[in-house]
Write a protein that holds these residues in place. Sequence first.
Motif, PDB file in Angstrom:
ATOM      1  N   GLN A 498     -15.897  -6.857   5.196  1.00  0.00           N
ATOM      2  CA  GLN A 498     -14.569  -6.658   5.617  1.00  0.00           C
ATOM      3  C   GLN A 498     -14.186  -5.621   6.765  1.00  0.00           C
ATOM      4  OE1 GLN A 498     -11.657  -6.228   2.205  1.00  0.00           O
ATOM      5  NE2 GLN A 498     -13.698  -6.255   0.890  1.00  0.00           N
ATOM      6  N   TYR A 499     -13.077  -5.665   7.563  1.00  0.00           N
ATOM      7  CA  TYR A 499     -12.966  -4.898   8.728  1.00  0.00           C
ATOM      8  C   TYR A 499     -11.436  -4.435   8.664  1.00  0.00           C
ATOM      9  CZ  TYR A 499     -17.150  -7.353  10.233  1.00  0.00           C
ATOM     10  OH  TYR A 499     -18.414  -7.828  10.482  1.00  0.00           O
ATOM     11  N   TYR A 500     -11.313  -2.971   8.803  1.00  0.00           N
ATOM     12  CA  TYR A 500     -10.207  -2.798   8.794  1.00  0.00           C
ATOM     13  C   TYR A 500      -9.798  -1.538   9.981  1.00  0.00           C
ATOM     14  CZ  TYR A 500      -9.167  -3.992   4.016  1.00  0.00           C
ATOM     15  OH  TYR A 500      -8.954  -4.807   2.892  1.00  0.00           O
ATOM     16  N   SER A 501      -8.595  -1.409  10.260  1.00  0.00           N
ATOM     17  CA  SER A 501      -8.264  -0.496  11.419  1.00  0.00           C
ATOM     18  C   SER A 501      -7.458   0.796  10.902  1.00  0.00           C
ATOM     19  CB  SER A 501      -7.671  -0.994  12.612  1.00  0.00           C
ATOM     20  OG  SER A 501      -7.169  -0.156  13.724  1.00  0.00           O
ATOM     21  N   VAL A 502      -7.669   1.829  11.104  1.00  0.00           N
ATOM     22  CA  VAL A 502      -6.605   3.085  10.630  1.00  0.00           C
ATOM     23  C   VAL A 502      -5.545   2.983  11.251  1.00  0.00           C
ATOM     24  CG1 VAL A 502      -6.454   5.489  10.213  1.00  0.00           C
ATOM     25  CG2 VAL A 502      -8.681   4.360   9.661  1.00  0.00           C
ATOM     26  N   ASN A 503      -4.218   2.953  10.684  1.00  0.00           N
ATOM     27  CA  ASN A 503      -3.015   2.570  11.563  1.00  0.00           C
ATOM     28  C   ASN A 503      -1.876   2.883  10.372  1.00  0.00           C
ATOM     29  OD1 ASN A 503      -1.574   1.917  13.474  1.00  0.00           O
ATOM     30  ND2 ASN A 503      -1.559  -0.287  13.177  1.00  0.00           N
ATOM     31  N   THR A 504      -0.691   3.140  11.143  1.00  0.00           N
ATOM     32  CA  THR A 504       0.563   3.400  10.135  1.00  0.00           C
ATOM     33  C   THR A 504       1.512   2.356  10.612  1.00  0.00           C
ATOM     34  OG1 THR A 504       1.519   5.201  11.709  1.00  0.00           O
ATOM     35  CG2 THR A 504      -0.042   5.837   9.788  1.00  0.00           C
ATOM     36  N   ALA A 505       1.494   1.860  11.914  1.00  0.00           N
ATOM     37  CA  ALA A 505       2.472   0.887  12.304  1.00  0.00           C
ATOM     38  C   ALA A 505       2.307  -0.583  11.966  1.00  0.00           C
ATOM     39  CB  ALA A 505       2.476   0.949  14.055  1.00  0.00           C
ATOM     40  N   GLY A 506       3.159  -1.399  12.535  1.00  0.00           N
ATOM     41  CA  GLY A 506       3.227  -2.833  11.952  1.00  0.00           C
ATOM     42  C   GLY A 506       4.412  -2.870  11.052  1.00  0.00           C
ATOM     43  N   SER A 507       4.595  -4.290  10.408  1.00  0.00           N
ATOM     44  CA  SER A 507       5.770  -4.652   9.732  1.00  0.00           C
ATOM     45  C   SER A 507       7.151  -4.608  10.499  1.00  0.00           C
ATOM     46  CB  SER A 507       6.015  -3.590   8.568  1.00  0.00           C
ATOM     47  OG  SER A 507       6.997  -3.929   7.743  1.00  0.00           O
ATOM     48  N   TYR A 508       8.130  -3.971  10.222  1.00  0.00           N
ATOM     49  CA  TYR A 508       9.414  -4.060  10.750  1.00  0.00           C
ATOM     50  C   TYR A 508      10.228  -2.879  10.766  1.00  0.00           C
ATOM     51  CZ  TYR A 508      14.302  -4.915  12.028  1.00  0.00           C
ATOM     52  OH  TYR A 508      15.559  -4.665  12.449  1.00  0.00           O
ATOM     53  N   LEU A 509      10.297  -2.006  11.656  1.00  0.00           N
ATOM     54  CA  LEU A 509      10.817  -0.553  11.535  1.00  0.00           C
ATOM     55  C   LEU A 509      10.223   0.383  10.570  1.00  0.00           C
ATOM     56  CD1 LEU A 509      14.804  -1.680  11.382  1.00  0.00           C
ATOM     57  CD2 LEU A 509      13.412  -1.286  13.328  1.00  0.00           C
ATOM     58  N   SER A 510       9.066   0.182  10.257  1.00  0.00           N
ATOM     59  CA  SER A 510       8.413   0.981   8.895  1.00  0.00           C
ATOM     60  C   SER A 510       6.927   1.410   9.497  1.00  0.00           C
ATOM     61  CB  SER A 510       8.406  -0.295   7.778  1.00  0.00           C
ATOM     62  OG  SER A 510       9.841  -0.566   7.525  1.00  0.00           O
ATOM     63  N   ALA A 511       6.573   2.313   8.472  1.00  0.00           N
ATOM     64  CA  ALA A 511       5.520   2.828   8.761  1.00  0.00           C
ATOM     65  C   ALA A 511       4.562   3.059   7.352  1.00  0.00           C
ATOM     66  CB  ALA A 511       5.445   4.367   9.133  1.00  0.00           C
ATOM     67  N   SER A 512       3.399   2.545   7.177  1.00  0.00           N
ATOM     68  CA  SER A 512       2.688   2.518   6.074  1.00  0.00           C
ATOM     69  C   SER A 512       1.626   3.446   5.761  1.00  0.00           C
ATOM     70  CB  SER A 512       1.904   1.000   5.942  1.00  0.00           C
ATOM     71  OG  SER A 512       2.800   0.048   5.848  1.00  0.00           O
ATOM     72  N   ASP A 513       1.092   3.730   4.599  1.00  0.00           N
ATOM     73  CA  ASP A 513       0.013   4.700   4.239  1.00  0.00           C
ATOM     74  C   ASP A 513      -1.015   4.368   5.272  1.00  0.00           C
ATOM     75  OD1 ASP A 513      -1.794   6.342   3.188  1.00  0.00           O
ATOM     76  OD2 ASP A 513      -1.879   4.941   1.215  1.00  0.00           O
ATOM     77  N   ARG A 514      -1.482   5.529   5.957  1.00  0.00           N
ATOM     78  CA  ARG A 514      -2.669   5.330   6.945  1.00  0.00           C
ATOM     79  C   ARG A 514      -4.020   5.332   6.020  1.00  0.00           C
ATOM     80  NH1 ARG A 514      -4.932  10.548   7.516  1.00  0.00           N
ATOM     81  NH2 ARG A 514      -3.506  12.080   6.661  1.00  0.00           N
ATOM     82  N   ARG A 515      -4.120   5.527   4.826  1.00  0.00           N
ATOM     83  CA  ARG A 515      -5.276   5.385   4.186  1.00  0.00           C
ATOM     84  C   ARG A 515      -5.595   3.713   4.175  1.00  0.00           C
ATOM     85  NH1 ARG A 515      -4.264   8.405  -1.222  1.00  0.00           N
ATOM     86  NH2 ARG A 515      -2.543   6.803  -1.270  1.00  0.00           N
ATOM     87  N   VAL A 516      -6.934   3.558   4.160  1.00  0.00           N
ATOM     88  CA  VAL A 516      -7.505   2.197   3.981  1.00  0.00           C
ATOM     89  C   VAL A 516      -7.949   1.988   2.488  1.00  0.00           C
ATOM     90  CG1 VAL A 516      -9.647   0.774   4.504  1.00  0.00           C
ATOM     91  CG2 VAL A 516      -8.434   1.915   6.240  1.00  0.00           C
ATOM     92  N   LEU A 517      -7.536   0.895   1.972  1.00  0.00           N
ATOM     93  CA  LEU A 517      -7.870   0.458   0.571  1.00  0.00           C
ATOM     94  C   LEU A 517      -8.453  -0.954   0.785  1.00  0.00           C
ATOM     95  CD1 LEU A 517      -5.737   1.071  -2.744  1.00  0.00           C
ATOM     96  CD2 LEU A 517      -7.405  -0.563  -2.465  1.00  0.00           C
ATOM     97  N   ALA A 518      -9.701  -1.086   0.403  1.00  0.00           N
ATOM     98  CA  ALA A 518     -10.253  -2.439   0.348  1.00  0.00           C
ATOM     99  C   ALA A 518     -10.779  -2.812  -0.834  1.00  0.00           C
ATOM    100  CB  ALA A 518     -11.367  -2.196   1.429  1.00  0.00           C
ATOM    101  N   GLY A 519     -10.432  -4.072  -1.220  1.00  0.00           N
ATOM    102  CA  GLY A 519     -10.921  -4.621  -2.578  1.00  0.00           C
ATOM    103  C   GLY A 519     -12.288  -5.028  -2.403  1.00  0.00           C
ATOM    104  N   LEU A 520     -12.980  -5.030  -3.619  1.00  0.00           N
ATOM    105  CA  LEU A 520     -14.495  -5.228  -3.593  1.00  0.00           C
ATOM    106  C   LEU A 520     -14.803  -6.532  -4.465  1.00  0.00           C
ATOM    107  CD1 LEU A 520     -15.912  -1.482  -3.777  1.00  0.00           C
ATOM    108  CD2 LEU A 520     -15.658  -2.993  -1.776  1.00  0.00           C
TER     109      LEU A 520
END
Length: 557
Positions: A498-520
């Motif tokens: 799996q591949y992730y990028s550390v980020n807080t942006a995206g969605s609409y008008l909002s900011a998400s948790d910058r931590r990466v949580l990956a299912g295994l």
Amino acid sequence: MRRLCGFVALTAALVLQPAAHSASEEAFSDVTRRSQVSFHSENSATSQKYLPETMTGGVALFDYDNDGRLDIFFTNGARIQDPMPAGIKPEKDGARYANRLFHQNADGAFTDVTEKAGLAGSGYSMGVAVGDYDNDGFDDLYVTGLDRAILYHNNGDGTFTDVTARAGTGAQGWSTSAGFFDYDNDGRLDLFVDRYIEWSFAENRWCGSERNRHYCHPLLYHGVTSVLYHNNGDGTFTDVSQKSGIGRLAGRGLGVAFADYDNDGWTDIYVANDSMQSFLYHNNGDGTFTENGIAAGVAYDEDGNAFAGMGTDFGDYDNDGRPDLLVTDLALQKYMLFRNSGDRTFEPRTDSSGLARASRTSTGWGIKWVDFDNDGWKDLFAAQGHTDDEMYGGSQVLTYRQKPLLLKNDNGKLSPWPGDSGTVLAETWVGRGVAAGDLDNDGATDLVVSNIGQNAYLLRNNTGKHNHWIGIETRGMRSNRDGIGSKIKITGSSGLIQYYSVNTAGSYLSASDRRVLAGLGRDEVVKSIEVRWPSGIVQKLENVKANQWLKILEPPK
């Protein structure tokens, strides 16, 4: 603290084991009341049908006091008079219109600390961005709005200070989504701000019939340019919109997402524009950007038509190592899914993925790629609700209030969530902003949704705990302190990558948790974790036990 591979410093949290699955258990539970979060989005709707009444609703998940627990920030509207007198601007007239910050306590409940923090705000607020722009270890806030945007510096003592004037980040006009990212890889977070249209209360037009007024279509108003601020490293920013090329094109920006879509080491920008071509700004690596949306195939839908782009998110939904793109829009247009081809172009996959069938009659706003069941494949959630409460009258198909959209990703195919998704997701809302993050640190990603003229909702994820997971928090040294822009490759013991990028942006008008949580899935061990920092440094961890939160520190060189 211990070392893996001789050069990786990391801190492990308490190891949690997956819970046994209960057939009767809801996948998502409404824990809003139990969490003591009470927020009602006041859009101040009037008979004048002022366009901003349809647009507010930002939400952010971030740990403002570094106690290890996510806190919640909501943007709010302001009182609009009906009609609005000439020369008067809406203000936060009383506590009901204040933006709100809720601090999470050790018991999982939240306390409203808005006044103490100094974040009630002013004017008609829209969106929120999160990032530690001065690398002092405390996340700061940027709040967009109808007339001006505000940069709040986190003082580290539970309070924030409005530093907009000194920082030079006012972004005049109607600003919407925004985000922090490091476009030149100098270790400091820069700021991108979407702006919508040229509009004022005095220029509000009458649309609809003489007896039945509607909100006007945005095509009746001119678009405006977005703004790019470069971080100078001394608490100030320089407007480089023209120099960078960002300020050369007028749009109707509502959503923004960041990703290095061509894997050249420089973060690119996608802007979801309303009812016109959307923009994909390719980062040239020299401080300039080239707009590449048409050539890349993400400016229009597969038929060459413009769509009402509102929310957007980058995420690798097919686990091929390339970030793919989601965009929400109005009912009857169907949401967009653009698959990254790996040659700087994207392929339309809206129909073949199953997204078209699921979204054709919906109007979407905030949207996120999230692996809710921790099976290793990113699922999809969107907040939904139309713009006009009178547009469709008694229509049973096109409605103002709509259920949120939850789709499961099965090896790249999207379908309605199997089993019981939860009674709360059967409710109809006027959804806007969505932020994702693990509120209780149990290894399952939760959601917070803001709704126009309604209460916000906290949705606890119950389904993620039935599989294994790994959580990662990046801490930059040469790169920006939050590690924004870092790319993470996770290889499970079963071979799933799996591949992730550390980020807080995206969605609409909002900011998400910058931590990466990956299912295994059923993997109890992570074979390897590879982190590529914006500085160019690459780290690798091997044979890491699942079901724990890690803090990965970037080496100084």
